[in-house]
Design a protein around this motif. Sequence first.
Motif, PDB file in Angstrom:
ATOM      1  N   ILE A 106      96.329  37.604  36.930  1.00 59.87           N
ATOM      2  CA  ILE A 106      96.593  38.831  37.929  1.00 59.87           C
ATOM      3  C   ILE A 106      96.185  39.876  36.578  1.00 59.87           C
ATOM      4  CG2 ILE A 106      98.194  40.015  39.186  1.00 59.87           C
ATOM      5  CD1 ILE A 106      99.161  38.079  40.411  1.00 59.87           C
ATOM      6  N   TRP A 107      96.917  40.258  35.571  1.00 58.84           N
ATOM      7  CA  TRP A 107      96.010  41.416  35.198  1.00 58.84           C
ATOM      8  C   TRP A 107      95.110  41.740  34.522  1.00 58.84           C
ATOM      9  CZ3 TRP A 107      94.840  43.260  30.141  1.00 58.84           C
ATOM     10  CH2 TRP A 107      95.513  44.232  29.818  1.00 58.84           C
ATOM     11  N   GLN A 109      92.572  40.564  35.704  1.00 56.55           N
ATOM     12  CA  GLN A 109      91.881  41.016  37.520  1.00 56.55           C
ATOM     13  C   GLN A 109      92.039  42.621  37.835  1.00 56.55           C
ATOM     14  OE1 GLN A 109      92.938  38.638  40.145  1.00 56.55           O
ATOM     15  NE2 GLN A 109      91.450  37.060  39.706  1.00 56.55           N
ATOM     16  N   ARG A 110      93.383  43.328  37.414  1.00 57.84           N
ATOM     17  CA  ARG A 110      93.671  44.680  37.724  1.00 57.84           C
ATOM     18  C   ARG A 110      92.894  45.464  36.214  1.00 57.84           C
ATOM     19  NH1 ARG A 110     100.048  44.201  40.212  1.00 57.84           N
ATOM     20  NH2 ARG A 110      99.439  42.977  41.891  1.00 57.84           N
ATOM     21  N   TYR A 111      94.058  45.162  35.400  1.00 66.73           N
ATOM     22  CA  TYR A 111      93.274  45.982  34.416  1.00 66.73           C
ATOM     23  C   TYR A 111      92.426  45.520  33.078  1.00 66.73           C
ATOM     24  CZ  TYR A 111      97.845  47.168  36.132  1.00 66.73           C
ATOM     25  OH  TYR A 111      99.266  47.434  37.143  1.00 66.73           O
TER      26      TYR A 111
END
Length: 169
Positions: A106-107, A109-111
């Motif tokens: 998730i990290w 993909q977001r940042y």
Amino acid sequence: MGTYEDTGAGASVRGGAVHAGAGAAGGPRRGLWQEEPARRRRLPDPVRESAVRAVLIVAVTLTAATIAFFLTITGSWLALPMVLAAIAGTVVATWGVLDVIITRQIWNQRYGVVSEPSSTARSLRRERRRARREERAAGRRGRAGRNRQAAAGGPAGWAEHISARGGAG
């Protein structure tokens, strides 16, 4: 008299002044603390937190499983509750490891920016930049041709056409 400082080989501290002496190595000594660049970048905070949580859960689970094993060998009445606790701990430890994997994904993909040489996104950006560069170059060439014509009195033959008609108006 003074505290330890990295003052060089054979140096001494006298009255607050540093006096260099002749050391065996001939050069300055290495200090007690020397910064070295990290081999890998630090994990993002949420990923690090979930990783620490997972390590603690796995450690407790392994401890419970070891205790359950020894209690089972000795035939103690505590073996059954400890085996059940070890099984529950295994489920929770699996969840903890999956939490690390999911949080990291998730990290990223977001940042995170995935930039690989074989990335299709990179080649598409490169093609778009090349097309924009060619458009700008073509625009500059077109403007340069029009400017030359205007400086020479308009398109070729325009000045003769105006003089043949008897003036500009």
